[in-house]
Motif scaffolding. Structure first.
Motif, PDB file in Angstrom:
ATOM      1  N   ASP A  95      60.351  80.881  82.806  1.00  0.00           N
ATOM      2  CA  ASP A  95      60.305  81.613  84.076  1.00  0.00           C
ATOM      3  C   ASP A  95      58.934  82.273  84.131  1.00  0.00           C
ATOM      4  OD1 ASP A  95      60.450  84.067  85.666  1.00  0.00           O
ATOM      5  OD2 ASP A  95      62.636  83.944  85.610  1.00  0.00           O
ATOM      6  N   SER A 155      56.104  83.540  89.446  1.00  0.00           N
ATOM      7  CA  SER A 155      57.033  84.379  90.196  1.00  0.00           C
ATOM      8  C   SER A 155      56.379  85.434  91.093  1.00  0.00           C
ATOM      9  CB  SER A 155      58.009  85.062  89.221  1.00  0.00           C
ATOM     10  OG  SER A 155      58.568  84.109  88.357  1.00  0.00           O
ATOM     11  N   PRO A 156      55.526  84.997  92.023  1.00  0.00           N
ATOM     12  CA  PRO A 156      54.914  85.959  92.948  1.00  0.00           C
ATOM     13  C   PRO A 156      55.922  86.406  94.007  1.00  0.00           C
ATOM     14  CG  PRO A 156      54.274  83.735  93.537  1.00  0.00           C
ATOM     15  CD  PRO A 156      55.108  83.618  92.297  1.00  0.00           C
ATOM     16  N   ASN A 157      55.500  87.329  94.839  1.00  0.00           N
ATOM     17  CA  ASN A 157      56.393  87.860  95.866  1.00  0.00           C
ATOM     18  C   ASN A 157      55.988  87.378  97.249  1.00  0.00           C
ATOM     19  OD1 ASN A 157      57.797  89.329  93.860  1.00  0.00           O
ATOM     20  ND2 ASN A 157      56.148  90.836  93.891  1.00  0.00           N
ATOM     21  N   HIS A 191      49.387  88.170  88.730  1.00  0.00           N
ATOM     22  CA  HIS A 191      50.168  86.937  88.654  1.00  0.00           C
ATOM     23  C   HIS A 191      49.393  85.822  87.973  1.00  0.00           C
ATOM     24  CE1 HIS A 191      52.424  88.870  92.099  1.00  0.00           C
ATOM     25  NE2 HIS A 191      53.358  88.656  91.195  1.00  0.00           N
ATOM     26  N   GLU A 222      64.646  84.733  94.343  1.00  0.00           N
ATOM     27  CA  GLU A 222      65.706  85.736  94.202  1.00  0.00           C
ATOM     28  C   GLU A 222      66.819  85.537  95.233  1.00  0.00           C
ATOM     29  OE1 GLU A 222      64.131  89.715  94.069  1.00  0.00           O
ATOM     30  OE2 GLU A 222      62.533  89.148  92.702  1.00  0.00           O
ATOM     31  N   ASP A 273      68.628  89.281  88.204  1.00  0.00           N
ATOM     32  CA  ASP A 273      68.266  88.598  86.963  1.00  0.00           C
ATOM     33  C   ASP A 273      69.498  88.211  86.143  1.00  0.00           C
ATOM     34  OD1 ASP A 273      65.696  87.698  86.277  1.00  0.00           O
ATOM     35  OD2 ASP A 273      64.935  89.745  86.339  1.00  0.00           O
ATOM     36  N   TYR A 289      60.626  84.501  79.606  1.00  0.00           N
ATOM     37  CA  TYR A 289      60.126  85.163  80.818  1.00  0.00           C
ATOM     38  C   TYR A 289      58.708  85.633  80.559  1.00  0.00           C
ATOM     39  CZ  TYR A 289      65.133  85.580  81.839  1.00  0.00           C
ATOM     40  OH  TYR A 289      66.462  85.323  82.050  1.00  0.00           O
ATOM     41  N   GLN A 301      57.268  95.351  82.652  1.00  0.00           N
ATOM     42  CA  GLN A 301      58.664  94.948  82.836  1.00  0.00           C
ATOM     43  C   GLN A 301      59.444  94.916  81.515  1.00  0.00           C
ATOM     44  OE1 GLN A 301      59.676  92.040  85.741  1.00  0.00           O
ATOM     45  NE2 GLN A 301      57.753  92.261  86.849  1.00  0.00           N
ATOM     46  N   HIS A 324      62.839  96.613  81.848  1.00  0.00           N
ATOM     47  CA  HIS A 324      63.727  95.799  82.681  1.00  0.00           C
ATOM     48  C   HIS A 324      64.375  94.675  81.866  1.00  0.00           C
ATOM     49  CE1 HIS A 324      65.174  93.208  85.879  1.00  0.00           C
ATOM     50  NE2 HIS A 324      64.423  92.239  85.398  1.00  0.00           N
TER      51      HIS A 324
HETATM   52  N1  ARG Z   1      58.489  88.783  91.174  1.00  0.00           N
HETATM   53  C1  ARG Z   1      58.316  89.609  90.019  1.00  0.00           C
HETATM   54  C2  ARG Z   1      56.994  90.373  90.125  1.00  0.00           C
HETATM   55  O1  ARG Z   1      56.102  89.986  90.841  1.00  0.00           O
HETATM   56  C3  ARG Z   1      58.323  88.828  88.716  1.00  0.00           C
HETATM   57  C4  ARG Z   1      59.600  88.092  88.406  1.00  0.00           C
HETATM   58  C5  ARG Z   1      59.724  87.733  86.957  1.00  0.00           C
HETATM   59  N2  ARG Z   1      60.905  86.950  86.643  1.00  0.00           N
HETATM   60  C6  ARG Z   1      62.146  87.425  86.603  1.00  0.00           C
HETATM   61  N3  ARG Z   1      63.145  86.593  86.327  1.00  0.00           N
HETATM   62  N4  ARG Z   1      62.416  88.686  86.807  1.00  0.00           N
HETATM   63  O2  ARG Z   1      56.846  91.388  89.464  1.00  0.00           O
END
Ligand code: ARG
Length: 571
Positions: free
Chosen positions: A119, A122-124, A133, A258, A315, A333, A339, A342
């Protein structure tokens, strides 16, 4: 590979002396300093310590039962009880000749392939990819490549952030202030502008905040218009991400964001409550970690008082889905250091929820990228650096370097070289430092042709290719390898350590080992090439040296490929 042969010979010798020893711990590694030998084991020392035995005596007892005749001249005991192996030159020459015949590539595919879900990136959605990223993308891709090369089954999954409270604000912005022409030109810039306008307004005006909440609730309830806007934002973002992945040569098997897990969140919480993993507290559903001192102050909220779910809940649903769908042995990950809490929470909750699951869970975290002033890396105007701009600049700067070095090449050739060198330089600069430390971003350093950089290694490769072009050489049909000069022997032994380096990268999730291996390889090659003529040598020496060149080029190419970096025949 030789190291495995030595291990296989060492284990029965250890077992003969210590019948109850755990032989899996008996491992052979390349010697850090070639003056001590070629390979060594620290295992005997460790076994002696456990049993309060004299380590040097134990090493001598093992040595007395050891039969490594076929490969070694002798073994020695050094320091506190290291057992060192000194290869005989013929063994090294034979191993290289076998590689030249294509019988191995200096590594062995794993005898126990695992299914690994990776994993990363994983950008937003609705936010540009930024340099934070970049490390996840580059590191994750390199781990995927290395694990695959070693024969593991790797499934890459881009866990895109396509759900969350920011969409309430974005939808308000979209409905009130969208500029369609600007959206067409630069979707990320326009989405960012909308977000910023509404974000500022929300702070000042409670009515806007309320409007954003209302739009979010409508989106979650499946309102047609809001879903259409949301999907449009995802579509626009995805195409921008894809452009960047294309430039980086990064590919994902899946991109289950997500939102994909949204429908299963209520059930996850139901199960957690049913299994008494979560319980009600102040109207929320919470998992407490009373038995874990480091997590005890940080209970995980899996459902808030208003009924909303959290990042952690998603998650957990993701983990459950991956387990049922791909049956992985391991999930990795790759995210930044922030994180850690988390994932620690998620992994703990998961273990209580699925106590029988055997899957290994790894959070591979990394530090930040700093500017030359030691502060978080920013543009001159103080904005966050966008990944696309960074790659543009890398290519432009590489173009200057290439043009200075090779003004005679055509414009197209120089552009193509600049692409490969520029992107390679950025990736390598990111992979070279220990991933857990912050590193300072420096264009001049990463693009230097001398030093531990991608251009230096790409250049080493191109130089070998040019030897082949100049001599109009092909690979000799039945390569005999002679390693008379010490520089030939040193290079040959380093080639043999490629596999071990790959294995360490995979075991510790640290591609920087491969960078340092490559840098040493290029240095050893230079020393060999400076002291041993290749094209001007007599035929037998020449054939052997051509083979050494050929194998070095092959390993450089394969190692850079594991890092996600391309090579060029000409630079
Ligand atoms: N989208 C998250 C970010 O930009 C990262 C996700 C990482 N992967 C996960 N399974 N939580 O911070």
């Amino acid at each position: 590979m030789l190291r495995h042969l030595l291990e296989a010979a060492l284990r029965p010798a250890v077992a003969a002396v210590l019948p109850d020893a755990d032989l899996n711990l008996v491992q052979v590694r390349p010697c850090p300093d070639p003056r001590f030998g070629d390979y060594q084991t620290a295992a005997v020392m460790a076994l002696a310590k456990q049993r309060h035995l004299n380590p040097r005596q134990l090493a001598a007892d093992v040595q007395a039962r050891l039969d490594v005749q076929p490969w070694c001249n002798h073994t020695t005991i050094a320091g506190a009880g290291f057992l060192n192996f000194h290869l005989n030159p013929q063994t090294v020459a034979n191993a290289l000749a076998a590689a030249a015949r294509g019988e191995h590539r200096f590594f062995q595919p794993t005898p126990a392939p695992r299914t690994v879900v990776l994993d990363f990136s994983s950008p937003n959605v609705a936010k540009p990819m930024h340099v934070g990223h970049i490390r996840s993308t580059i590191l994750g891709d390199s781990l995927a490549r290395t694990l695959r090369l070693l024969g593991h089954r790797v499934i890459t999954d881009n866990h895109i952030g396509d759900w969350g409270t920011q969409f309430g604000m974005l939808i308000v912005g979209w409905k009130r202030s969208l500029n369609p022409a600007a959206l067409n030109r630069d979707p990320f810039a326009e989405l960012e502008r909308l977000y910023q306008i509404i974000h500022a307004e929300c702070r000042q005006n409670p009515a806007t905040l309320e409007a954003a909440r209302a739009e979010l609730v409508k989106l979650q309830a499946g309102d047609d218009e809001n879903r259409r806007i949301w999907q449009e934002m995802i579509r626009l973002s995805q195409s921008q991400f894809d452009t960047i992945y294309g430039r980086l040569g990064v590919h994902f098997d899946h991109a289950l964001g997500e939102s994909f897990y949204n429908p299963s969140l209520p059930d996850v919480v139901r199960q957690l409550i049913h299994q008494r993993v979560a319980r009600e507290s102040d109207g929320a559903q919470v998992v407490f970690f009373d038995d874990d001192p480091s997590l005890k102050p940080h209970p995980a909220i899996v459902q808030k008082r208003d009924g909303a779910f959290n990042y952690a809940t998603t998650d957990l649903a993701t983990l459950d889905y991956r387990l049922r769908t791909w049956h992985p042995d391991e999930i990795i990950y790759v995210t930044d250091a922030r994180q850690q809490l988390h994932f620690s929470q998620v992994f703990h909750v998961f273990r209580r929820w699925h106590p029988d699951a055997r899957v290994r869970l790894a959070h591979v975290w990394f530090g930040s990228i700093l500017g030359e002033d030691g502060k978080p890396f920013k543009t001159r105007s103080g904005d966050t650096v966008k990944l696309a701009d960074l790659l543009d600049e890398a290519e432009e700067r590489a173009f200057q370097v290439v043009t200075a070095k090779n003004p005679d090449l055509s414009l197209d050739q120089r552009k193509e070289i600049a692409r490969v060198v520029g992107i390679g330089a950025v990736k390598y600069a990111d992979l070279l430092p220990n991933r857990q430390s912050d590193y300072v971003f420096s264009w001049d350093r990463m693009l230097a042709l001398n030093g531990n950089t991608a251009p230096y290694l790409q250049y080493a490769y191109a130089r070998i290719r040019s030897i082949f072009r100049k001599g109009q050489l092909a690979q000799p049909p039945s390569p005999a390898v002679r390693l008379d000069a010490p520089e030939e022997m040193a290079l040959a032994k380093h080639l043999l350590n490629f596999g071990c380096t790959l294995e360490t990268v995979a075991a510790e999730y640290r591609p920087n080992y491969l960078c340092n291996y490559l840098y040493d390889l290029a240095g050893l090659f230079t020393r060999f090439y400076e002291s041993c003529p290749v094209l001007k040598a007599d035929p037998p020496a020449r054939a052997s040296r051509v083979t050494l060149c050929q194998l070095t080029a092959q390993v450089i190419q394969q190692a850079l490929d594991s890092l996600g970096i391309r090579v060029l025949d000409q630079m």
